[in-house]
Enzyme design. Structure first.
Site, PDB file in Angstrom:
ATOM      1  N   ASP A 136       0.848  -1.186   0.000  1.00 34.44           N
ATOM      2  CA  ASP A 136       0.000   0.000   0.000  1.00 34.44           C
ATOM      3  C   ASP A 136       0.885   1.237   0.000  1.00 34.44           C
ATOM      4  OD1 ASP A 136      -2.209  -1.573   0.034  1.00 34.44           O
ATOM      5  OD2 ASP A 136      -2.860  -1.060   2.060  1.00 34.44           O
ATOM      6  N   ASP A 138       0.555   3.920   1.638  1.00 33.03           N
ATOM      7  CA  ASP A 138       0.605   4.683   2.895  1.00 33.03           C
ATOM      8  C   ASP A 138       1.273   3.908   4.030  1.00 33.03           C
ATOM      9  OD1 ASP A 138      -1.336   2.781   3.237  1.00 33.03           O
ATOM     10  OD2 ASP A 138      -3.002   4.187   3.438  1.00 33.03           O
ATOM     11  N   TRP A 198     -13.630  -1.053  -1.175  1.00 34.85           N
ATOM     12  CA  TRP A 198     -12.727  -1.373  -0.063  1.00 34.85           C
ATOM     13  C   TRP A 198     -13.056  -2.723   0.588  1.00 34.85           C
ATOM     14  CZ3 TRP A 198     -13.381  -2.465   5.038  1.00 34.85           C
ATOM     15  CH2 TRP A 198     -12.210  -2.465   5.809  1.00 34.85           C
ATOM     16  N   GLU A 201     -10.434  -8.229  -0.431  1.00 33.41           N
ATOM     17  CA  GLU A 201      -9.488  -8.834  -1.399  1.00 33.41           C
ATOM     18  C   GLU A 201      -8.271  -9.435  -0.688  1.00 33.41           C
ATOM     19  OE1 GLU A 201      -9.578  -5.642  -0.786  1.00 33.41           O
ATOM     20  OE2 GLU A 201      -7.468  -5.219  -0.442  1.00 33.41           O
ATOM     21  N   ASP A 202      -7.840  -8.809   0.426  1.00 37.04           N
ATOM     22  CA  ASP A 202      -6.674  -9.352   1.133  1.00 37.04           C
ATOM     23  C   ASP A 202      -7.008 -10.693   1.791  1.00 37.04           C
ATOM     24  OD1 ASP A 202      -8.365  -7.951   2.794  1.00 37.04           O
ATOM     25  OD2 ASP A 202      -6.797  -6.876   3.872  1.00 37.04           O
ATOM     26  N   MET A 257       1.389   3.988   9.397  1.00 36.86           N
ATOM     27  CA  MET A 257       0.481   4.318   8.278  1.00 36.86           C
ATOM     28  C   MET A 257       0.262   5.833   8.234  1.00 36.86           C
ATOM     29  SD  MET A 257      -3.402   3.093   7.477  1.00 36.86           S
ATOM     30  CE  MET A 257      -4.167   4.579   8.059  1.00 36.86           C
ATOM     31  N   HIS A 260      -5.281   8.962   6.928  1.00 35.20           N
ATOM     32  CA  HIS A 260      -6.084   9.489   5.816  1.00 35.20           C
ATOM     33  C   HIS A 260      -7.538   9.093   6.021  1.00 35.20           C
ATOM     34  CE1 HIS A 260      -6.698   5.492   3.941  1.00 35.20           C
ATOM     35  NE2 HIS A 260      -5.542   5.220   4.506  1.00 35.20           N
ATOM     36  N   ARG A 262     -11.202   7.693   4.240  1.00 35.34           N
ATOM     37  CA  ARG A 262     -11.566   6.780   3.148  1.00 35.34           C
ATOM     38  C   ARG A 262     -11.669   7.584   1.856  1.00 35.34           C
ATOM     39  NH1 ARG A 262     -14.866   2.266   4.084  1.00 35.34           N
ATOM     40  NH2 ARG A 262     -13.182   1.802   5.504  1.00 35.34           N
TER      41      ARG A 262
END
Ligand code: UDH
Length: 314
Positions: A136, A138, A198, A201-202, A257, A260, A262
């Site tokens: 990612d 971030d 969001w 998928e992971d 991280m 931020h 969404r």
């Protein structure tokens, strides 16, 4: 290391010595603070050994050739921070690497896993990489002993993120930063293409790694129990697939991280729980073998290679 086309990378190796398993330059914890905004010219000046496209070859023979792939859209400040921390980090580790930013074209729903599949395919057009690390934009590693190469099992690097109190949020978590060798990536048919928005998928990727693939159907016809094997070659996979995820110690796999909100067009995917429950049955038809996209442009910049891609809509 030379790219397939346009041979612009220079190998610094007259040296045939293999790189040490643990380079002596490693210090352990590194300070990560996102206090001021970063300028790319400064990052470039601080990293004179990084070559065009964001490539680096160490002065020894590295274990792997790593393509570091970042799914991306509209996170320019995060990208500058990541490059600022990651280039020195990877060079200290004596990794042979290139950074690929896979930028989703247009303003439709974001799809992180599909972008990472595109990164895999496009990176292989440049060089026969044998290791793929997906990060990612971030997430910045806080300990340089967290070595960014590939392992004998799929690797989850981001085990202790500040946003989760420096703990793994659940045992099957595979998000943030992960890495697979080419062999491991092919074994799971890459990542899913059908997770739009969001989340999920992971977990699907984790399932792909650890589940045994079942490609047969049971049926009960006239009192007889029948197993239909769709493809005898794939049947072999049932016994061969099924890997374990490896992880660094939580003192080492620490990450900061960049805070931020969404993003627009990356709302939580309401279908994710149903999708995750079906990985076993979907993984061999949804993945690398069903990937479709339009390459919009591929540009080499001093600190990274940019791939802008139209991945269409759900
Ligand atoms: N990404 C982008 N652009 C987007 C969406 C996602 O570049 O518009 C990429 C980026 O690499 C990012 C990754 O996809 O790091 C994962 O997306 P994310 O950062 O939105 O996911 P994460 O789970 O954050 O880290 C969830 C939103 C947190 C909201 C917290 C509010 N307090």
């Amino acid at each position: 290391l030379l790219p397939n086309e346009g041979s612009t990378w220079i190998s610094s190796r007259n040296n045939t010595e293999p790189c040490p398993e643990k380079p002596s330059s490693l210090v352990g914890p590194v300070t990560v603070k996102f206090v001021k905004s970063v300028k790319l010219e400064e990052v470039q000046a601080e990293n004179p050994n990084v070559q065009l496209g964001g490539h680096y070859s160490p002065p020894c023979v590295a274990k792997d050739h790593v393509a570091l792939i970042v799914p991306f859209r509209h996170r320019e400040e995060h990208l500058r921070q990541l490059l600022h921390y990651l280039h020195p980090f990877l060079q200290k580790q004596q990794i042979d690497y290139t950074i690929y930013i896979v930028n989703q074209f247009g303003e439709k729903t974001f799809n992180r896993a599909k972008l990472m599949n595109v990164g895999y395919v496009e990176a292989l057009k440049d060089f026969p990489y044998d290791c793929f690390i997906f990060s990612d934009v971030d997430l910045v590693p806080m300990d340089d002993r967290n070595l960014y190469h590939c392992y004998s099992q799929p690797r989850h690097f981001a085990v202790a993120m500040d946003k989760f109190g420096f703990r793994l949020p659940y045992s099957g978590y595979f998000g943030g930063v992960s890495g697979l060798s080419k062999v491991q990536f092919l074994k799971i048919n890459g990542f899913p293409n059908n997770y739009w928005g969001w989340g999920g998928e992971d977990d699907d990727i984790y399932n792909r790694c650890v589940l045994l693939y079942l490609n047969f159907l049971f049926s009960f016809v006239h009192g007889t129990f029948i197993i239909h094997v769709r493809n005898p070659l794939i049947f072999c996979r049932i016994t061969l697939n099924g890997m374990k995820v490896s992880r660094p110690d939580s003192n080492i796999g620490r990450y900061r991280m960049i805070q931020h909100h969404r993003d627009a067009k990356n709302e939580a995917n309401p279908k994710r729980f149903t999708q995750i429950s079906k990985t076993r049955w979907t993984m061999m038809t949804d993945g690398l073998n069903s990937l479709k996209y339009q390459l919009v442009k591929k540009d080499v910049y001093p600190l990274y290679t940019n791939i802008t891609v139209d991945i269409e809509t759900p």
